[in-house]
Write a protein that holds these residues in place. Structure first.
Motif, PDB file in Angstrom:
ATOM      1  N   THR A   1     -65.355 -29.525  78.657  1.00  0.00           N
ATOM      2  CA  THR A   1     -65.740 -31.084  78.694  1.00  0.00           C
ATOM      3  C   THR A   1     -64.599 -31.926  79.317  1.00  0.00           C
ATOM      4  O   THR A   1     -65.051 -32.824  80.322  1.00  0.00           O
ATOM      5  CB  THR A   1     -66.173 -31.612  77.355  1.00  0.00           C
TER       6      THR A   1
ATOM      7  N   ALA B   1     -62.105 -31.098  81.276  1.00  0.00           N
ATOM      8  CA  ALA B   1     -61.801 -30.629  82.507  1.00  0.00           C
ATOM      9  C   ALA B   1     -63.085 -31.110  83.446  1.00  0.00           C
ATOM     10  O   ALA B   1     -62.608 -31.121  84.563  1.00  0.00           O
ATOM     11  CB  ALA B   1     -61.824 -28.996  82.560  1.00  0.00           C
ATOM     12  N   ALA B   2     -64.268 -31.020  82.974  1.00  0.00           N
ATOM     13  CA  ALA B   2     -65.336 -31.519  83.673  1.00  0.00           C
ATOM     14  C   ALA B   2     -65.022 -32.933  84.096  1.00  0.00           C
ATOM     15  O   ALA B   2     -65.312 -33.273  85.319  1.00  0.00           O
ATOM     16  CB  ALA B   2     -66.569 -31.261  83.078  1.00  0.00           C
TER      17      ALA B   2
ATOM     18  N   ARG C   1     -62.411 -34.606  84.197  1.00  0.00           N
ATOM     19  CA  ARG C   1     -61.104 -34.588  84.977  1.00  0.00           C
ATOM     20  C   ARG C   1     -61.277 -34.331  86.522  1.00  0.00           C
ATOM     21  O   ARG C   1     -60.383 -34.864  87.252  1.00  0.00           O
ATOM     22  CB  ARG C   1     -60.155 -33.509  84.284  1.00  0.00           C
TER      23      ARG C   1
ATOM     24  N   LEU D   1     -55.697 -30.783  84.172  1.00  0.00           N
ATOM     25  CA  LEU D   1     -56.927 -29.777  83.996  1.00  0.00           C
ATOM     26  C   LEU D   1     -57.519 -29.451  85.279  1.00  0.00           C
ATOM     27  O   LEU D   1     -57.982 -28.408  85.420  1.00  0.00           O
ATOM     28  CB  LEU D   1     -57.669 -30.678  83.026  1.00  0.00           C
ATOM     29  N   ASP D   2     -57.285 -30.496  86.139  1.00  0.00           N
ATOM     30  CA  ASP D   2     -58.069 -29.963  87.467  1.00  0.00           C
ATOM     31  C   ASP D   2     -57.312 -28.895  88.329  1.00  0.00           C
ATOM     32  O   ASP D   2     -57.755 -28.716  89.487  1.00  0.00           O
ATOM     33  CB  ASP D   2     -58.718 -31.058  88.239  1.00  0.00           C
TER      34      ASP D   2
ATOM     35  N   ILE E   1     -60.156 -21.765  84.407  1.00  0.00           N
ATOM     36  CA  ILE E   1     -60.196 -21.182  83.259  1.00  0.00           C
ATOM     37  C   ILE E   1     -60.782 -20.026  83.125  1.00  0.00           C
ATOM     38  O   ILE E   1     -62.218 -19.780  83.463  1.00  0.00           O
ATOM     39  CB  ILE E   1     -60.789 -22.213  82.310  1.00  0.00           C
TER      40      ILE E   1
ATOM     41  N   PRO F   1     -66.086 -26.152  85.652  1.00  0.00           N
ATOM     42  CA  PRO F   1     -66.250 -27.388  84.656  1.00  0.00           C
ATOM     43  C   PRO F   1     -66.933 -28.269  85.203  1.00  0.00           C
ATOM     44  O   PRO F   1     -67.968 -29.004  84.563  1.00  0.00           O
ATOM     45  CB  PRO F   1     -64.915 -27.802  84.354  1.00  0.00           C
ATOM     46  N   SER F   2     -67.192 -28.586  86.553  1.00  0.00           N
ATOM     47  CA  SER F   2     -67.863 -29.468  87.097  1.00  0.00           C
ATOM     48  C   SER F   2     -69.231 -29.187  87.225  1.00  0.00           C
ATOM     49  O   SER F   2     -70.163 -30.021  87.127  1.00  0.00           O
ATOM     50  CB  SER F   2     -67.426 -29.895  88.414  1.00  0.00           C
TER      51      SER F   2
ATOM     52  N   ILE G   1     -70.688 -27.807  84.437  1.00  0.00           N
ATOM     53  CA  ILE G   1     -71.448 -27.804  83.291  1.00  0.00           C
ATOM     54  C   ILE G   1     -71.173 -29.459  82.750  1.00  0.00           C
ATOM     55  O   ILE G   1     -70.378 -29.953  82.479  1.00  0.00           O
ATOM     56  CB  ILE G   1     -70.311 -27.280  81.913  1.00  0.00           C
TER      57      ILE G   1
ATOM     58  N   PRO H   1     -71.984 -32.144  80.323  1.00  0.00           N
ATOM     59  CA  PRO H   1     -71.933 -32.308  78.857  1.00  0.00           C
ATOM     60  C   PRO H   1     -73.052 -32.773  78.282  1.00  0.00           C
ATOM     61  O   PRO H   1     -73.583 -32.866  77.421  1.00  0.00           O
ATOM     62  CB  PRO H   1     -70.751 -32.846  78.569  1.00  0.00           C
TER      63      PRO H   1
END
Lengths: 535, 392
Positions: A358, A360-361, A363, B29-30, B34, B58-59, B61, B63
């Motif tokens: 979450t 990282a998303a 970010r 983080l970017d 992962i 991640p982009s 997903i 949330p």
């Protein structure tokens, strides 16, 4: 580089060693020891010279006595005196009643005393012949009565100026407890204190500070509870203040505090009589300053910041929970942004996978490193806060709306700032308001920790925290260790640190302050059910 | 004022030192790719190794994707496959095709293909244990067929296949038909001279789009080489002895034998007691089990004490049967998956020195006694069978 710095420091040292030139820069004649003569005109011109020709200085010449032959004059400052007292209790008896008084041929040995006794219907009267003292009294609202051929002035207390009454305290509002707060009037403040502690043990000593402002201050303490060395030390430090102006108790605080280089305050202040009374009852001393509702108390320990008056007025259970929450909020207030920076830039393995994804998303695609983000958001928040504090209330609301919407919402949706960072900074800000007395300290520590975390990660945070701990251990306030009763550990003092024990359990005053008279109340005061009758 | 100088120079010193460190391992983080799962395969007819890593995007997903759905947006992960001679080299080679450096701490599973496992996997495990980024708590799985294909299975509940498989492994405790083996467990067994490593088996069932990962059974290693497998019942037999039973269903017949009863395992304990008498080694396995009746599929009135007692006995017999099956299979494969060797070592450290060299000969014919103490607690909300009462 170091050499140039040390040179600069040496220069600073020299500057400080120079005798302070401010005292006698202008050569005014020193009148403080001059005495009055028995010539009224001379006295008048002397006083006029000293007081200058300010238009608020009021000089009223008149004659009295049964033939109206005695010349006299009143000097007072318009606005500082109660005109009614002057008219009805000074001028009327002197000018009107004295005509009918028949001295009966008796020649009194002390006519001034006779006037004091039989004519002036005012409570507080004294006789002074030193010019300096007379001027001081006039300037603080008394009226001086000068009579021809007497070398003493009668100082009549006629103080009466416009003051703010006793109002609800603005800075320290609580749910349960007295609402009244101190005001700007020193006398009213000491009265409020005296009303809380009706004991002859409560000593209120006064003195004046500030060469120009001549500010009245009072030291209040409980004679039988306070450590005499503390009072001696306070007086010693007060005597060292040689300054022109004391406009607020903060001036005194900064001149006498133990740790001027530390962000942590070593003198507490408050504007509520009940809190000050409680602190005095614990064996602290208070300094009341004329012109400000904020009263200083000392010595101060760190945990005082986490205690609130309401803690003692409510029942202990929820209070203890709230107190622990305050400690948590303080830790969040100094640690949260630093921990966030450290976790997201160095220790991603410490985050649970869904949380990492979450974060990282959010970010993705944001331009600045986490440390810069944290510092920038911190600055933005401080700007918003500062803007909101000074503005009138309706405009202040506009500021918060702009802050919340533009900075919060738009910056995130524009991809300038990560959403979790906004949450962290906002939550940190709220947390730091939980312990308002340490707000400024939290901001400073927070920035330092964010920088350490940004460079060294969690390692840096722990270096910072260790440094903080060492610093706190080294602090003292008027001889009391700043971390007491935690360090040095005093187990009985822990009843009022992380939890607030029931009042009936806290029979001892806290050590370090109240040890002169350690017992506050009897033991075994826990309320009991009445014993049942056997009949 | 003396302090001012000291403080100024200390602050300057600290800040200069801080900036010197240069945040060498700072990674935003970017900049992370992962890794959520990794599959090791053996390409045909070569000595090389094929690695497939599953990397989270991640982009993709969201949330808070309430609109959700298959439409729009690409998949939240992608698989990178690379072939090379050594494991680490091949992983580094992935930066040729991936813009970010792989980040291993959030790896959930290591899937090893059957072919590769048969050749020995010690050399590959070394990297996963030695590297500080990788975690010891990742699950090890052995795949029938290509390991790479399993990472391409479409997940149902999670968004990332590897994470879903990790959840399936965790959920296998409900039946205890597959062991849950982390890299830590696996490496502990790799370090033992006699105890054999095991790992759960994963395979794809179904066809085309309906393909699903299926975790059941146990792959058995001799040292680091795959030598055989246990089926589901044998796996549970093994887990009884290993003390790793979490839950599970035991089906037993009733006295009259008209239909089955399902019993749920609530908790189980084991005790392994090795005994050496006159040079003769025997192992006693004591199992204590507690269970509940969850499903009765016949009309026997189990509120009768005799019937209930009988059910208990049958439960104990079923457990013993499972253990016997596992023992038989392990002895056939000559793999001490139960750690009997280690328990003898603990109890008879002196004698073990003599036994150890010939353990491989001793184990297949080792004498074992199984003692099961099974309890049955609650019949649930029903006390009588769900049948009309019989006229007596």
């Amino acid at each position: 580089m170091f050499r140039s710095i040390s040179k600069k420091i040496q220069f600073l040292k020299l500057l400080h060693q120079n005798p302070n030139p401010s005292g006698n820069s202008h050569d005014f004649p020193d009148f403080s020891q001059t005495q009055l003569t028995n010539n009224l005109n001379k006295n008048l011109s002397l006083l006029q010279d000293i007081l200058g020709h300010s238009n608020d200085v009021n000089i009223r010449e008149f004659c009295f006595g049964n033939q109206g032959k005695i010349k006299a004059l009143l000097i007072f400052i318009d606005g500082l005196v109660d005109a009614r007292i002057i008219n009805e209790s000074i001028l009327r008896p002197l000018m009107y009643n004295s005509r009918f008084i028949d001295s009966g041929g008796k020649v009194t040995t002390d006519p001034l005393r006779e006037i004091e006794r039989s004519m002036l219907s005012v409570g507080n009267i004294k006789r002074i012949n030193r010019v300096g003292d007379i001027v001081h009294n006039i300037l603080s609202g008394s009226t001086a009565l000068l009579i021809d051929s007497f070398c003493e002035a009668v100082i009549i207390s006629t103080r009466g100026w416009e003051t703010r009454g006793v109002q609800e305290s603005k800075t320290d509002s609580i749910v349960r407890g007295p609402r009244e707060g101190f005001s700007e009037n020193l006398r009213a403040n000491t009265a409020l204190l005296r009303r809380k502690i009706k004991s002859p043990d409560l000593i209120i000593e006064s003195r004046t500070l500030g060469k120009k402002t001549q500010t009245d201050i009072c030291i209040a303490y409980l004679k039988t509870v306070v450590n005499p060395r503390l009072i001696k030390e306070i007086k010693r430090r007060l005597e060292q203040i040689k300054t022109d102006a004391i406009l607020e108790s903060g001036y005194i605080e900064q001149f006498i505090e133990d740790n001027p280089l530390s962000p942590f305050p070593s003198i507490d202040n408050n504007e509520k009589p009940d809190i000050i009374a409680a602190k005095i009852l614990e064996g602290r001393a208070a300094i009341l300053v004329d012109g400000t509702p904020f009263v200083l108390t000392m010595p101060m320990v760190l945990i005082e910041n986490f205690q609130s008056a309401g803690d003692y007025y409510s029942r202990p259970y929820y209070t203890s929970v709230v107190r622990i929450i305050r400690y948590i909020a303080f830790l969040v207030g100094i640690l949260a942004p630093a921990a966030y920076v450290a976790l997201t830039t160095y220790h991603q393995e410490l985050l649970p996978t869904p949380l990492l994804i979450t974060m990282a998303a959010s970010r993705e695609g944001t331009p600045f490193p986490a440390m810069i983000e944290a510092l920038a958001m911190g600055v933005v928040f401080e700007i918003l806060r500062e803007a909101g504090v000074r503005l009138p209330r309706p405009v202040g609301q506009a500021i918060s709306i702009v802050g919340a919407l533009v900075i919060g919402e738009s910056a995130v949706s524009a991809g300038l700032i990560t959403a979790p960072m906004v949450i962290v900074v906002a939550f940190t800000a709220i947390c730091s308001f939980v312990v308002p007395a340490l707000y400024d300290v939290q901001v400073i520590i927070r920035v330092i920790l964010v920088i350490l975390a940004g460079f060294l990660g969690e390692f840096g945070i722990f270096i910072g925290l260790l440094g903080l701990l060492v610093h706190l251990c080294a602090l003292q306030s008027f001889g009391t260790p700043y971390l007491s009763p935690l360090a040095p550990l005093n187990p009985s003092g822990l009843k009022d640190v992380f939890v607030r024990a029931p009042l009936w359990l806290m029979s001892n005053r806290s050590r370090g302050m109240g040890e002169w008279d350690p017992l506050r109340q009897a033991f075994r005061l826990m309320p009991q059910q009445p014993e049942k009758d056997n009949e | 004022m003396k302090h001012c100088g000291i403080i100024a120079s200390v602050l300057l010193f600290v800040f200069l030192t801080l900036s010197l460190s240069g945040c060498w391992n700072r990674r935003e983080l970017d900049t992370l790719a992962i890794v959520s799962g990794v599959a090791l395969d053996k390409p045909k007819e070569t000595d090389q190794i094929m690695i497939t890593t599953q990397i989270i995007k991640p982009s993709q997903i969201k949330p808070t994707s309430s609109s959700g759905g298959e439409t729009g947006g690409s998949s939240p992960y992608f698989n990178l496959t690379e072939t090379g001679t050594s494991l680490f080299e091949t992983i580094r080679k992935m930066t040729e095709t991936c813009s970010r450096k792989l980040y291993w701490p959030h790896n959930h599973i290591i899937i090893i293909s059957w072919d590769l496992a048969e050749e020995g996997i010690r050399k590959y495990m070394d990297l996963f244990i030695r590297d500080p980024e990788a975690r010891l708590l990742v699950f090890i799985l052995i795949s029938k067929g290509q390991a790479k294909d399993i990472l391409e299975e479409k997940p149902d509940l999670k968004k990332i296949p590897a994470m879903e498989i990790a959840e399936i492994v965790k959920a296998s405790g409900a039946t205890s038909f597959a062991p849950q083996i982390t890299l830590k467990d696996f490496s502990e067994r790799l370090l033992s001279k006699t105890t054999s490593p095991v790992a759960p088996i994963i395979l794809l069932t179904g066809e085309g789009k309906g393909k699903r990962a299926h975790v059941a059974g146990t792959a058995v290693f001799k040292q680091d080489k795959l030598v055989g497998e246990l089926d589901e019942i044998e796996t549970r037999g093994f887990l009884w002895v290993a003390g790793k039973i979490k839950s599970g269903i035991i089906n037993v017949e009733c006295l009259q034998g008209k239909g089955q009863n399902s019993l749920e395992i609530i908790r189980a304990n084991k005790k392994i007691i090795p005994e050496i008498k006159d040079g003769h080694i025997s192992i006693t396995i004591k199992i204590k089990e507690e269970g509940n009746l969850v499903n009765q599929m016949n009309n026997k009135d189990l509120s009768e004490p005799a019937a209930w007692e009988d059910l208990k006995k049958r439960q104990a017999a079923a457990i013993e049967g499972e253990i016997r099956a596992a023992l038989k299979k392990a002895q056939e494969l000559n793999t001490d998956i139960f750690g009997f060797g280690d328990s003898i070592h603990k109890k008879y450290p002196e004698l073990w020195k003599e036994i150890e060299p010939k353990w491989d000969e001793l184990f297949p014919s080792l004498e074992t006694n199984v003692v099961v103490d099974a309890k049955l607690h609650h019949p649930g909300k029903l006390t009588k069978p769900l049948y009309p009462a019989e006229e007596s």
